[in-house]
Design an enzyme around this catalytic site. Structure first.
Site, short mmCIF file in Angstrom:
data_model
loop_
_atom_site.label_atom_id
_atom_site.label_comp_id
_atom_site.label_asym_id
_atom_site.label_seq_id
_atom_site.Cartn_x
_atom_site.Cartn_y
_atom_site.Cartn_z
N ASP A 130 6.19 -7.08 -56.41
CA ASP A 130 4.85 -7.57 -56.69
C ASP A 130 4.47 -6.66 -57.98
O ASP A 130 4.78 -5.65 -58.22
CB ASP A 130 3.88 -7.47 -55.49
CG ASP A 130 2.55 -8.02 -55.72
OD1 ASP A 130 2.42 -9.01 -56.50
OD2 ASP A 130 1.52 -8.13 -54.90
N GLU A 158 3.88 -7.42 -63.76
CA GLU A 158 3.61 -8.00 -65.12
C GLU A 158 3.78 -6.93 -66.27
O GLU A 158 4.11 -7.52 -67.28
CB GLU A 158 2.38 -8.65 -65.07
CG GLU A 158 2.04 -9.82 -64.36
CD GLU A 158 2.13 -9.58 -62.74
OE1 GLU A 158 2.98 -10.66 -61.84
OE2 GLU A 158 1.85 -8.57 -62.26
N ASP A 187 -1.22 -15.76 -56.59
CA ASP A 187 -2.19 -15.58 -55.69
C ASP A 187 -3.29 -16.79 -55.85
O ASP A 187 -4.21 -17.02 -56.58
CB ASP A 187 -3.33 -14.25 -56.22
CG ASP A 187 -2.45 -12.94 -55.88
OD1 ASP A 187 -1.64 -13.14 -55.17
OD2 ASP A 187 -2.76 -12.17 -56.13
#
Length: 1006
Positions: A513, A516, A682
């Site tokens: 997670d 980015e 999300d």
């Protein structure tokens, strides 16, 4: 997980109340006050109060995207373009020199005087066009050209053959290029009338497109499958909670272009406009009887990892990147399946073969508080007889949110053996989240030592600032550093951390997670401040300071009126406060920068892309963070998620030698599928997010990442029984099947509602019985590049009414899924493709033929708890009696569903191996073919499987004679023929007790 728009609004209020006299800059956020003691990860720190990073630390410069800026200069109006010369042809293409055709414009960067053009006919179906600066040297820091070892570039075949793609060029009024399909004369790409603009921080090129074109891809974003002709598709990896139409986690600069052509009775061929396609697709209007259709698809991939945006306009596509090169690769198809295979096989790599257990059901929640609760959740699934394959944990399990740790109070190491002995003894699995930033310990507190950081720091595995100091951002644990995947030691350090941590926590796979890569402040805000660690993020976490979610799905106030009224009353004061916190200033002075000769402004490039976060450094590692080899993050930001997936893949190979790594990651790039799957990020508990999960999944089929699923029932906000029932059933037909939601929302495990539990079990019964079919689809994807989830238009390429359909999908070639995607209904609209060409469809539940008409959007019964599923005639589906886990399922009898076509034929296949080895020692491949009242199974391979063949279920059969297996009669008690339903069920358990696939066999009912 990210903080969504909801949390961002709440955090503004929270930070305003919690912080005083705080200040930030692009390089640091200097604390001025210790705010409060806060529990992190369930564990309070005892040695000091915890400083809350001010919200202003994550505020960037006020920027206005170029596409929205009335003062923006149109480079096409002021730049000169180029002229081609020194043309040289060779066996596989040509090369030329492009020279600036006039005075440099330097509008958004420093213009390049001379470029090299190289055109390669790399293969019969592939053409590559590369335009790069001439005279590049390693010392020229103004240019970063994507290295082949970072993102492989396809190479020319030794004998490429005659290509159906044809390159052309001209110099009037400036250099232009085009690509045409020889066989049809259709122009696929043409920059004629458009200039190429080539600067060190701005490259622009484009092509005309037919009116009402059909483009798909260009991700990642939440959008319908077909992109439309009024979209700015930004490609920049962003940690953000799934906003509609903006850039989110992944970077996939690839599109599929499908064009439909109409032929009249005289053979005249013309392009069909989308207005005609949509009219016929949604109104049911039929085409003229003397008209036939055909489609051609091609793919275009820009091998460029820089921040970029693609402008789709009514008659054109324009690409604008903030660096790199023009490295275009064309795939001629001419169908979507062929384009996708060409893209994967030659360029980005084939998707990873998945662990068999990965196709079971997965349960997660941000908020599982300890080993006891986790075990209770697993046990509750079994108590309700809802299959559960894998339990996941979010950041709750960590010691103060630090990777490769356990919270000593809530998830103590002393509880590991008991929990894992129990779960592994039940053939179940465990997957923990691992974040992408590493906590940097407080140097003034010896008890804050963190070995993972110490080992990474000593080996030089973290990003630096331009001055060589360590780059320190902020994520969940506080001030953090970030792995440098371009360093000599970054990957090996990560592998070692995974191998060592497995000795403490015997996980089955890894969930990556925040990759980015995300940071909760702008710049190296921790520089000089690490003595404050651990610090609190610059926003309130779910559940803190009254952060309770009152948001529910559309329609909730109808089916849950009393609860809805209570929630509305409870949230009114909070909504008012948030509205005040969100009040926008009356005017904004935007930052606009101009090029500096010989330099790049990586923090604020002169061209501003339409990034969801605005400033490139907001909620991300800043562009000027520097790798050990001198490369700036600006040039490789979009690759961080891709690289951490590679490192994690290598780490799991170290943990489980010879076994397939199971990885689900958030940020991806073209080619990430060869290491990992992806979840949709999300999302929220809204009906429209359930719909968007379908086009998102289909887009990732194009991107070569078939192991895809979303947070079922929604991540942010509260779900309800109706939405969760529908969503649990829909996701049962996605490859990756997981329910996951946020900390302060209501729990949404399917056993929380009787209706959801029942709907879930119904869908899971189908899914688990079809695991052999799904596994075979993945084997084909892994070996050939075929897709698993498919748009109807891909499987029926000449049916123009399917071009925009993304409310239905196919699982492989044989299963049509038509889910309910809106509340308060008991029917759903759906088309049955191929009817006009003689296709037959069977209802999964009744096993009878569907009475469908060609071109009609039919109304299908779908009461709550029922998801319409249809089997395509001509298909043979391998099945297996479902068990509670995949391990148990694999020990059960096989089955076959034979859905005969209108002419009484069908075919299918089954792949079998050990379900876990990267290179299985043995395998089986069984091909099935039915026709002339018999079914043949041809068995290849040496894998030993002793499960019997249970029931062969044949649909669409009008009469039955003697039933024999390899010439031996099958006892009448094992044969059931239903003349009214036209079904034949043959039980072969006894006849195949030694194993269903011991050799070739023929089943006959003549």
């Amino acid at each position: 997980m990210a903080y969504s728009a909801f949390w961002k609004a709440a955090s503004i209020l929270s930070a305003f109340l919690a912080s005083t006299n705080a200040q930030s800059s692009a390089n640091s956020a200097t604390p001025t006050a210790s705010i409060e003691t806060v529990e992190i990860g369930g564990t309070p720190t005892t040695f000091r109060s915890i400083f809350t990073i001010p919200a202003s630390a994550d505020e960037g410069a006020p920027l206005l995207p170029n596409v929205n800026d009335p003062q923006a200069i149109d480079a096409q109006n002021v730049c000169p373009g180029y002229k081609a010369s020194q043309l040289q042809k060779n066996d596989n293409g040509l090369s030329a020199v492009l020279t600036l055709a006039g005075a440099p414009c330097n509008v958004y960067g420093n213009e390049v005087d001379v470029l090299n053009l190289k055109v390669e006919y790399q293969a019969e179906n592939r053409l590559a066009i590369n335009i790069s600066p001439a005279n590049l040297s390693p010392s020229n820091s103004s240019w970063f050209i994507l290295p082949d070892d970072l993102v492989p570039r396809p190479v020319s075949e030794s004998n490429p053959g005659q290509s159906d793609l044809e390159f052309a060029w001209g110099n009037n009024p400036s250099f232009w290029l085009s690509v045409t399909r020889r066989s049809t004369g259709d122009v696929l790409f043409s920059s004629q009338g458009r200039k190429i603009v080539y600067e060190d921080q701005f490259i622009e090129f484009g092509s005309s497109l037919p009116e009402d074109y059909n483009l798909y891809g260009l991700g990642e974003r939440i959008h319908g499958l077909r992109l439309g002709n009024n979209l700015t598709a930004t490609i920049f990896a962003a940690d953000v909670g799934d906003p509609i139409d903006y850039n989110i986690y992944g970077s996939h600069p690839f599109y599929l272009d499908t064009r439909y052509f109409e032929k009249d009775g005289n053979g005249k061929r013309s392009l069909v406009k989308n207005s005609i396609i949509d009219e016929r697709g949604y109104s049911g209007k039929r085409s003229p009887s003397n008209t036939s259709y055909e489609s051609y698809s091609h793919g275009v991939y820009l091998r460029n990892a820089h921040p970029q945006e693609v402008l789709l306009r009514p008659d054109s596509i324009t690409w604008r990147t903030l660096g790199g090169s023009i490295d275009l690769i064309f795939f001629d198809g001419p169908t979507q399946p062929e384009v996708t295979k060409q893209f994967q096989v030659s360029t980005i790599g084939l998707p990873a073969m998945q662990m068999y257990w990965g196709f079971g059901y997965h349960q997660c929640r941000w908020g599982y508080a300890n080993w006891t609760e986790l075990r209770g959740i697993v046990q509750s699934f079994r108590d309700f007889d809802i299959p559960l394959e894998t339990i996941w944990v979010d950041i709750d399990y960590m010691d103060q949110y630090r990777d490769f740790t356990l919270d000593p109070h809530t998830f103590p190491p002393s509880g590991v053996k008991d929990f894992f002995d129990w779960i592994h003894g039940n053939n179940q699995h465990f997957v923990p989240i691992v974040d992408s930033a590493i906590y940097i310990p407080n140097p003034t507190n010896a008890s804050d030592a963190y070995d993972t950081y110490a080992r990474g720091n000593s080996s030089g595995s973290f990003l630096n600032n331009p001055d060589g100091s360590q780059y320190i951002g902020a994520v969940w644990p506080g001030y953090t550093v970030f792995p440098d995947w371009l360093s000599a030691s970054g990957v090996s350090w990560w592998v070692n951390e995974m191998v060592e941590w497995y000795k403490e926590v015997p996980f089955s796979g890894i969930w990556i997670d925040m990759s980015e890569v995300s940071s909760f402040c702008v710049g190296s805000c921790g520089t000089g401040n690490v003595t404050l660690n651990p610090v609190h993020p610059p926003f309130a976490l779910p559940g803190e300071a009254g952060n309770v979610i009152y948001d529910y799905p559309e329609g909730f106030n109808i089916t849950n009126a009393t609860e809805a009224a209570s929630a509305l009353a409870a949230s009114s004061s909070q909504q008012a406060a948030m509205a005040t916190a969100n009040e926008a200033p009356t005017s904004t002075v935007y930052l606009r920068t101009t090029p500096t000769p010989g330099e790049r402004n990586v923090n604020h490039p002169p061209y501003v892309i339409n990034n969801v976060q605005g400033d490139l450094a907001v909620h991300a590692v800043s562009p000027n963070a520097t790798h050990h080899n001198g490369v700036e993050e600006y040039d490789v930001h979009n690759l961080f998620g891709h690289q951490i997936l590679n490192a994690t893949y290598q780490g799991l190979l170290g943990v489980f030698p010879g076994k397939r790594p199971f990885i689900i990651g958030r940020s991806t790039f073209s080619g990430s599928g060869k290491w990992a799957g992806h979840w949709g990020g999300d999302n929220a508990s809204k009906w429209y997010y359930m719909y968007f999960s379908i086009p998102q999944a289909l887009s990732f089929s194009l991107f070569g990442i078939p192991m895809f699923g979303v947070d079922t029932c929604g991540f942010n906000g509260n779900t309800d029984y109706e939405l969760c029932s529908r969503w649990m059933q829909l996701s049962a037909f996605f490859p990756f099947y997981r329910n996951h939601n946020t900390l302060s929302a209501n729990s949404q495990e399917p056993f929380r509602w009787a209706s959801v539990a029942n709907a879930t079990k119904t869908a899971m019964q189908i899914r688990y019985s079809l695991l052999p079919y799904m596994y075979t689809l993945f084997y084909n994807a892994h070996t050939t590049g075929s897709t698993v989830m498919r748009a109807l238009a891909w499987e029926f390429p000449n049916d123009i009414q399917l071009a925009g359909v993304d409310t239905q999908f196919l699982l492989g070639p044989s299963l049509l899924i038509t889910p309910v995607l809106q509340p308060q209904v008991s029917t759903v609209k759906g088309v049955f493709p191929g009817i006009a060409e003689g296709e037959v469809w069977y209802d999964w539940y009744t096993e009878t033929k569907v009475d469908a008409q060609a071109g009609v959007n039919a109304t299908i019964d779908a009461p709550l708890g029922h998801i319409p599923v249809f089997v395509r005639g001509g298909s043979i589906l391998p099945t297996q009696e479902p068990g509670y886990t995949t391990t148990e399922s694999r020990k059960n009898p096989w089955g076959l569903i034979v859905a005969l076509s209108a002419n009484g034929e069908a075919e299918g296949e089954l792949y079998v191996d050990d379900g876990e080895s990267i290179e299985p020692a043995d395998s089986l491949f069984i091909s099935f073919k039915a026709g002339n009242k018999s079914l043949d199974a041809n068995v290849e391979g040496g894998y030993k499987d002793e499960n019997a063949l249970g029931t062969v279920n044949i649909m669409g059969i009008s009469e039955v004679g003697n039933v024999t297996l390899n010439g031996q009669g099958v006892a009448g008690g094992n044969v059931v023929f239903d003349a009214e339903k036209q079904t034949l069920k043959i039980k072969l358990n006894d006849a195949t007790s030694g194993g269903a696939w011991q050799g070739h066999w023929t089943l006959s009912w003549k």
